[in-house]
Scaffold this active site. Sequence first.
Site, mmCIF file in Angstrom:
data_model
loop_
_atom_site.group_PDB
_atom_site.id
_atom_site.type_symbol
_atom_site.label_atom_id
_atom_site.label_comp_id
_atom_site.label_asym_id
_atom_site.label_seq_id
_atom_site.Cartn_x
_atom_site.Cartn_y
_atom_site.Cartn_z
ATOM 1 N N SER A 103 9.162 89.985 36.315
ATOM 2 C CA SER A 103 9.702 89.857 37.667
ATOM 3 C C SER A 103 10.090 91.216 38.242
ATOM 4 C CB SER A 103 10.952 88.970 37.658
ATOM 5 O OG SER A 103 10.624 87.722 37.120
ATOM 6 N N ALA B 248 12.893 89.962 33.317
ATOM 7 C CA ALA B 248 14.245 89.896 33.892
ATOM 8 C C ALA B 248 15.107 89.124 32.896
ATOM 9 C CB ALA B 248 14.203 89.169 35.229
ATOM 10 N N TYR C 299 8.541 77.215 29.389
ATOM 11 C CA TYR C 299 9.135 76.271 30.350
ATOM 12 C C TYR C 299 8.128 75.745 31.373
ATOM 13 C CZ TYR C 299 9.592 80.202 33.678
ATOM 14 O OH TYR C 299 9.339 81.258 34.496
ATOM 15 N N GLU C 300 6.977 76.419 31.475
ATOM 16 C CA GLU C 300 5.939 75.917 32.389
ATOM 17 C C GLU C 300 5.198 74.722 31.784
ATOM 18 O OE1 GLU C 300 3.626 79.229 34.515
ATOM 19 O OE2 GLU C 300 4.463 80.237 32.760
ATOM 20 N N MET D 230 13.873 84.005 29.104
ATOM 21 C CA MET D 230 12.957 82.904 28.768
ATOM 22 C C MET D 230 11.528 83.377 28.498
ATOM 23 S SD MET D 230 14.117 80.380 31.838
ATOM 24 C CE MET D 230 15.841 80.282 32.364
ATOM 25 N N SER D 231 11.360 84.638 28.157
ATOM 26 C CA SER D 231 9.989 85.131 27.929
ATOM 27 C C SER D 231 9.987 86.149 26.798
ATOM 28 C CB SER D 231 9.450 85.779 29.219
ATOM 29 O OG SER D 231 10.140 86.972 29.487
ATOM 30 N N ASN E 36 21.160 89.576 36.383
ATOM 31 C CA ASN E 36 22.374 88.798 36.700
ATOM 32 C C ASN E 36 23.295 88.870 35.487
ATOM 33 O OD1 ASN E 36 20.004 86.999 35.669
ATOM 34 N ND2 ASN E 36 21.861 85.938 35.004
ATOM 35 N N HIS F 204 4.872 80.965 30.263
ATOM 36 C CA HIS F 204 6.162 80.660 29.648
ATOM 37 C C HIS F 204 6.158 79.247 29.068
ATOM 38 C CE1 HIS F 204 6.795 83.425 33.071
ATOM 39 N NE2 HIS F 204 7.745 83.979 32.344
ATOM 40 N N HIS G 283 4.077 85.408 40.122
ATOM 41 C CA HIS G 283 3.248 85.780 38.970
ATOM 42 C C HIS G 283 1.807 85.498 39.380
ATOM 43 C CE1 HIS G 283 6.082 86.301 35.431
ATOM 44 N NE2 HIS G 283 6.895 85.976 36.420
ATOM 45 N N HIS H 144 17.926 81.619 41.030
ATOM 46 C CA HIS H 144 16.657 82.354 40.940
ATOM 47 C C HIS H 144 16.612 83.446 42.022
ATOM 48 C CE1 HIS H 144 12.528 83.136 39.937
ATOM 49 N NE2 HIS H 144 12.099 82.822 41.147
HETATM 50 N N1 HPA Z 1 19.111 83.348 31.471
HETATM 51 C C1 HPA Z 1 17.839 83.105 31.066
HETATM 52 N N2 HPA Z 1 16.788 83.700 31.616
HETATM 53 C C2 HPA Z 1 17.010 84.598 32.613
HETATM 54 C C3 HPA Z 1 18.305 84.890 33.063
HETATM 55 C C4 HPA Z 1 19.416 84.230 32.457
HETATM 56 O O1 HPA Z 1 20.593 84.446 32.800
HETATM 57 N N3 HPA Z 1 18.177 85.825 34.055
HETATM 58 C C5 HPA Z 1 16.836 86.068 34.170
HETATM 59 N N4 HPA Z 1 16.133 85.325 33.296
#
Ligand code: HPA
Length: 275
Positions: free
Chosen positions: A33, A116, A88-89, A214-215, A238, A86, A64, A250
Amino acid sequence: MTDLTYSEKINEAASYISSKVSDLPETCLVLGSGLGPLTEKADTLVSISYADIPHFPRTTVPGHEGLLIVAEFSGKKTFIMKGRFHYYEGYSTQEATFYVRVMAKLGVKNLVMTNAAGGIKKSMHPSELMVITDHISLFCDSPLRGANLDEFGVRFPDQTHVYDQDFIRLIGEAAEELGITLHQGVYAYTRGPQYETPAEIRALAALGADAVGMSTVAEAIAASHCSMRVLAVSCISNYAAGISGQPLSHEEVMTNANAASQNSIALMERFFSKI
Ligand code: HPA
Protein backbone atom coordinates in the site's frame (compact mmCIF):
# COMPACT_ATOMS: atom_id res chain seq x y z
CA MET A 1 -8.07 -33.85 -18.85
CA THR A 2 -6.33 -34.33 -15.50
CA ASP A 3 -5.84 -31.37 -13.18
CA LEU A 4 -2.37 -29.89 -13.20
CA THR A 5 -0.33 -30.16 -10.03
CA TYR A 6 0.87 -27.06 -8.19
CA SER A 7 4.39 -27.66 -9.56
CA GLU A 8 3.11 -27.97 -13.12
CA LYS A 9 1.21 -24.70 -12.71
CA ILE A 10 4.38 -23.00 -11.45
CA ASN A 11 6.23 -24.26 -14.52
CA GLU A 12 3.55 -23.01 -16.91
CA ALA A 13 3.43 -19.55 -15.31
CA ALA A 14 7.24 -19.31 -15.33
CA SER A 15 7.44 -20.42 -18.99
CA TYR A 16 4.91 -17.77 -19.98
CA ILE A 17 6.85 -15.01 -18.22
CA SER A 18 10.21 -16.13 -19.56
CA SER A 19 8.77 -16.12 -23.08
CA LYS A 20 8.08 -12.39 -22.65
CA VAL A 21 11.29 -11.36 -20.90
CA SER A 22 14.80 -11.71 -22.23
CA ASP A 23 17.56 -11.57 -19.63
CA LEU A 24 15.56 -12.32 -16.46
CA PRO A 25 16.12 -10.12 -13.37
CA GLU A 26 17.39 -11.62 -10.12
CA THR A 27 15.37 -9.33 -7.85
CA CYS A 28 11.64 -9.00 -7.30
CA LEU A 29 10.15 -5.94 -5.58
CA VAL A 30 6.60 -6.27 -4.26
CA LEU A 31 4.79 -2.97 -3.86
CA GLY A 32 2.50 -2.73 -0.84
CA SER A 33 0.00 0.00 0.00
CA GLY A 34 1.22 3.49 -0.91
CA LEU A 35 4.17 2.33 -3.02
CA GLY A 36 2.39 2.31 -6.40
CA PRO A 37 3.99 5.63 -7.54
CA LEU A 38 7.43 3.97 -7.31
CA THR A 39 6.99 2.79 -10.90
CA GLU A 40 7.17 6.43 -12.02
CA LYS A 41 10.85 6.29 -10.97
CA ALA A 42 11.47 3.10 -12.93
CA ASP A 43 12.00 2.57 -16.67
CA THR A 44 9.47 -0.04 -17.67
CA LEU A 45 10.77 -2.60 -20.16
CA VAL A 46 7.92 -5.12 -20.12
CA SER A 47 4.50 -5.02 -18.49
CA ILE A 48 2.39 -8.17 -18.06
CA SER A 49 -1.12 -8.29 -16.63
CA TYR A 50 -1.58 -10.97 -13.95
CA ALA A 51 -4.70 -11.97 -15.90
CA ASP A 52 -2.49 -13.10 -18.82
CA ILE A 53 -0.17 -15.29 -16.73
CA PRO A 54 -1.42 -18.89 -16.57
CA HIS A 55 -2.69 -19.85 -13.09
CA PHE A 56 -1.79 -16.48 -11.53
CA PRO A 57 -4.37 -15.34 -8.97
CA ARG A 58 -6.22 -12.05 -9.45
CA THR A 59 -5.93 -9.21 -6.97
CA THR A 60 -9.22 -8.16 -5.42
CA VAL A 61 -7.91 -5.25 -3.31
CA PRO A 62 -8.56 -1.69 -4.60
CA GLY A 63 -5.21 -0.03 -5.34
CA HIS A 64 -3.51 -3.39 -6.01
CA GLU A 65 -3.34 -3.19 -9.78
CA GLY A 66 -2.36 -6.68 -10.87
CA LEU A 67 0.67 -5.95 -13.04
CA LEU A 68 4.02 -7.65 -13.29
CA ILE A 69 6.56 -5.17 -14.61
CA VAL A 70 10.15 -5.67 -15.65
CA ALA A 71 11.97 -2.40 -15.14
CA GLU A 72 15.28 -0.68 -14.54
CA PHE A 73 15.04 0.73 -11.05
CA SER A 74 17.98 2.58 -9.57
CA GLY A 75 20.28 0.99 -12.13
CA LYS A 76 19.08 -2.54 -11.45
CA LYS A 77 16.88 -4.69 -13.62
CA THR A 78 14.04 -5.95 -11.47
CA PHE A 79 10.62 -7.53 -11.47
CA ILE A 80 8.11 -5.18 -9.87
CA MET A 81 4.84 -6.66 -8.65
CA LYS A 82 2.00 -4.14 -8.50
CA GLY A 83 -0.42 -6.05 -6.34
CA ARG A 84 -0.12 -9.15 -4.19
CA PHE A 85 -2.45 -11.81 -2.82
CA HIS A 86 -3.72 -12.13 0.72
CA TYR A 87 -5.27 -14.90 2.76
CA TYR A 88 -8.17 -12.59 3.64
CA GLU A 89 -9.14 -12.36 -0.03
CA GLY A 90 -9.99 -16.05 0.14
CA TYR A 91 -6.70 -17.41 -1.19
CA SER A 92 -4.94 -20.26 0.55
CA THR A 93 -1.39 -19.50 1.66
CA GLN A 94 -0.25 -21.77 -1.20
CA GLU A 95 -2.12 -19.60 -3.69
CA ALA A 96 -0.96 -16.36 -2.05
CA THR A 97 2.66 -17.49 -2.39
CA PHE A 98 2.32 -19.00 -5.87
CA TYR A 99 4.13 -16.01 -7.35
CA VAL A 100 7.12 -16.52 -5.03
CA ARG A 101 7.63 -20.04 -6.39
CA VAL A 102 7.23 -18.74 -9.95
CA MET A 103 9.91 -16.12 -9.23
CA ALA A 104 12.19 -18.83 -7.80
CA LYS A 105 11.66 -20.90 -10.93
CA LEU A 106 12.69 -17.85 -13.01
CA GLY A 107 15.94 -17.60 -11.07
CA VAL A 108 15.04 -14.71 -8.77
CA LYS A 109 17.41 -14.58 -5.80
CA ASN A 110 16.16 -11.53 -3.87
CA LEU A 111 12.62 -10.79 -2.69
CA VAL A 112 12.03 -7.24 -1.47
CA MET A 113 8.58 -6.50 -0.02
CA THR A 114 6.79 -3.48 1.37
CA ASN A 115 3.56 -3.36 3.31
CA ALA A 116 1.40 -1.24 5.60
CA ALA A 117 1.27 -2.29 9.25
CA GLY A 118 -0.22 -1.26 12.56
CA GLY A 119 2.35 -0.01 15.07
CA ILE A 120 2.41 -1.78 18.44
CA LYS A 121 5.73 -0.46 19.81
CA LYS A 122 4.86 2.92 21.28
CA SER A 123 7.96 4.68 19.96
CA MET A 124 6.77 4.13 16.37
CA HIS A 125 4.40 6.65 14.84
CA PRO A 126 2.14 6.65 11.78
CA SER A 127 3.98 7.30 8.49
CA GLU A 128 7.29 6.08 9.92
CA LEU A 129 9.04 3.05 8.46
CA MET A 130 10.19 -0.20 10.06
CA VAL A 131 12.45 -2.86 8.59
CA ILE A 132 11.26 -6.32 9.62
CA THR A 133 13.97 -8.23 11.47
CA ASP A 134 11.81 -11.26 12.36
CA HIS A 135 8.19 -12.32 12.41
CA ILE A 136 5.52 -14.20 14.37
CA SER A 137 3.32 -16.47 12.25
CA LEU A 138 2.14 -18.84 14.98
CA PHE A 139 -1.56 -18.46 14.26
CA CYS A 140 -1.56 -18.74 10.47
CA ASP A 141 -1.29 -21.57 7.94
CA SER A 142 2.17 -22.25 6.58
CA PRO A 143 2.66 -21.95 2.82
CA LEU A 144 4.84 -25.06 3.15
CA ARG A 145 1.98 -27.23 4.41
CA GLY A 146 1.35 -30.31 2.27
CA ALA A 147 3.78 -32.26 0.12
CA ASN A 148 7.20 -30.63 0.23
CA LEU A 149 8.37 -29.04 -3.01
CA ASP A 150 11.77 -30.75 -2.91
CA GLU A 151 13.06 -28.85 -5.94
CA PHE A 152 12.83 -25.62 -3.89
CA GLY A 153 13.88 -26.59 -0.39
CA VAL A 154 13.86 -28.98 2.53
CA ARG A 155 10.87 -30.29 4.50
CA PHE A 156 11.81 -28.57 7.77
CA PRO A 157 13.54 -25.30 6.88
CA ASP A 158 15.47 -23.33 9.47
CA GLN A 159 13.92 -19.92 10.21
CA THR A 160 16.70 -18.30 12.23
CA HIS A 161 17.35 -15.64 9.58
CA VAL A 162 14.31 -15.38 7.32
CA TYR A 163 15.23 -11.71 6.69
CA ASP A 164 18.67 -11.23 5.20
CA GLN A 165 21.11 -9.70 7.68
CA ASP A 166 23.14 -7.88 5.02
CA PHE A 167 20.01 -6.40 3.47
CA ILE A 168 18.88 -5.16 6.90
CA ARG A 169 22.28 -3.52 7.39
CA LEU A 170 22.27 -1.98 3.89
CA ILE A 171 18.81 -0.48 4.21
CA GLY A 172 19.82 0.89 7.61
CA GLU A 173 22.77 2.62 5.93
CA ALA A 174 20.47 3.92 3.19
CA ALA A 175 18.08 5.38 5.77
CA GLU A 176 20.93 7.03 7.64
CA GLU A 177 22.32 8.59 4.45
CA LEU A 178 18.89 9.99 3.59
CA GLY A 179 18.04 11.12 7.13
CA ILE A 180 14.93 8.90 7.18
CA THR A 181 13.82 7.32 10.46
CA LEU A 182 13.88 3.54 10.04
CA HIS A 183 12.84 1.44 13.04
CA GLN A 184 13.66 -2.24 13.35
CA GLY A 185 11.12 -4.68 14.66
CA VAL A 186 9.17 -7.91 14.74
CA TYR A 187 6.07 -8.17 12.54
CA ALA A 188 3.14 -10.31 13.66
CA TYR A 189 1.05 -11.85 10.88
CA THR A 190 -2.72 -11.97 11.28
CA ARG A 191 -5.26 -13.39 8.88
CA GLY A 192 -7.64 -10.45 8.69
CA PRO A 193 -9.58 -8.90 7.11
CA GLN A 194 -10.84 -7.54 10.42
CA TYR A 195 -8.33 -5.45 12.35
CA GLU A 196 -7.28 -6.85 15.71
CA THR A 197 -9.01 -6.23 19.03
CA PRO A 198 -7.12 -4.32 21.75
CA ALA A 199 -6.85 -7.62 23.69
CA GLU A 200 -5.26 -9.29 20.68
CA ILE A 201 -2.78 -6.42 20.36
CA ARG A 202 -1.86 -6.71 24.07
CA ALA A 203 -1.35 -10.46 23.51
CA LEU A 204 0.85 -9.82 20.45
CA ALA A 205 2.85 -7.19 22.36
CA ALA A 206 3.43 -9.71 25.17
CA LEU A 207 4.69 -12.18 22.56
CA GLY A 208 7.25 -9.65 21.32
CA ALA A 209 5.54 -8.09 18.30
CA ASP A 210 6.34 -4.48 17.34
CA ALA A 211 3.95 -4.24 14.38
CA VAL A 212 1.05 -6.20 12.94
CA GLY A 213 -0.26 -6.82 9.45
CA MET A 214 -2.04 -9.16 7.07
CA SER A 215 0.61 -9.86 4.43
CA THR A 216 4.29 -10.54 3.76
CA VAL A 217 4.98 -13.39 6.19
CA ALA A 218 3.68 -16.30 4.11
CA GLU A 219 5.66 -14.92 1.18
CA ALA A 220 8.80 -14.54 3.31
CA ILE A 221 8.48 -18.15 4.50
CA ALA A 222 8.02 -19.42 0.93
CA ALA A 223 10.98 -17.31 -0.25
CA SER A 224 13.25 -18.46 2.55
CA HIS A 225 12.30 -22.06 1.74
CA CYS A 226 13.61 -21.35 -1.79
CA SER A 227 16.83 -19.87 -0.26
CA MET A 228 16.01 -16.36 -1.47
CA ARG A 229 17.37 -13.35 0.34
CA VAL A 230 14.40 -11.48 1.81
CA LEU A 231 13.96 -7.84 2.83
CA ALA A 232 10.64 -6.41 4.07
CA VAL A 233 9.82 -2.86 5.06
CA SER A 234 6.60 -1.83 6.80
CA CYS A 235 5.08 1.59 6.64
CA ILE A 236 3.45 2.16 10.02
CA SER A 237 0.06 3.27 8.78
CA ASN A 238 -1.75 3.51 12.14
CA TYR A 239 -1.42 2.81 15.84
CA ALA A 240 -2.56 -0.79 16.36
CA ALA A 241 -5.95 -1.28 18.03
CA GLY A 242 -6.12 0.05 21.58
CA ILE A 243 -2.75 1.85 21.41
CA SER A 244 -4.24 5.30 20.77
CA GLY A 245 -7.82 4.44 21.71
CA GLN A 246 -9.10 5.64 18.32
CA PRO A 247 -11.00 3.27 16.00
CA LEU A 248 -9.04 2.01 12.96
CA SER A 249 -10.09 2.53 9.37
CA HIS A 250 -8.82 1.56 5.94
CA GLU A 251 -8.93 5.28 5.02
CA GLU A 252 -6.47 6.13 7.81
CA VAL A 253 -4.21 3.27 6.69
CA MET A 254 -4.20 4.51 3.08
CA THR A 255 -3.73 8.19 4.04
CA ASN A 256 -0.69 7.47 6.22
CA ALA A 257 0.77 4.93 3.77
CA ASN A 258 0.46 7.52 0.99
CA ALA A 259 2.02 10.19 3.24
CA ALA A 260 5.04 7.90 3.72
CA SER A 261 5.36 7.00 0.07
CA GLN A 262 8.05 9.59 -0.80
CA ASN A 263 10.29 8.33 2.00
CA SER A 264 9.56 4.69 1.18
CA ILE A 265 10.39 5.20 -2.48
CA ALA A 266 13.57 7.17 -1.75
CA LEU A 267 14.67 4.48 0.68
CA MET A 268 14.05 1.70 -1.84
CA GLU A 269 15.91 3.63 -4.54
CA ARG A 270 18.94 4.04 -2.29
CA PHE A 271 18.78 0.42 -1.15
CA PHE A 272 18.62 -0.82 -4.75
CA SER A 273 21.71 1.23 -5.60
CA LYS A 274 23.56 -0.79 -2.94
CA ILE A 275 22.67 -4.34 -4.01
N1 HPA B 1 -3.60 -4.49 11.67
C1 HPA B 1 -3.48 -5.41 10.68
N2 HPA B 1 -3.12 -5.09 9.44
C2 HPA B 1 -2.85 -3.78 9.18
C3 HPA B 1 -2.95 -2.79 10.17
C4 HPA B 1 -3.34 -3.17 11.49
O1 HPA B 1 -3.44 -2.35 12.42
N3 HPA B 1 -2.61 -1.61 9.58
C5 HPA B 1 -2.32 -1.90 8.28
N4 HPA B 1 -2.47 -3.22 8.04
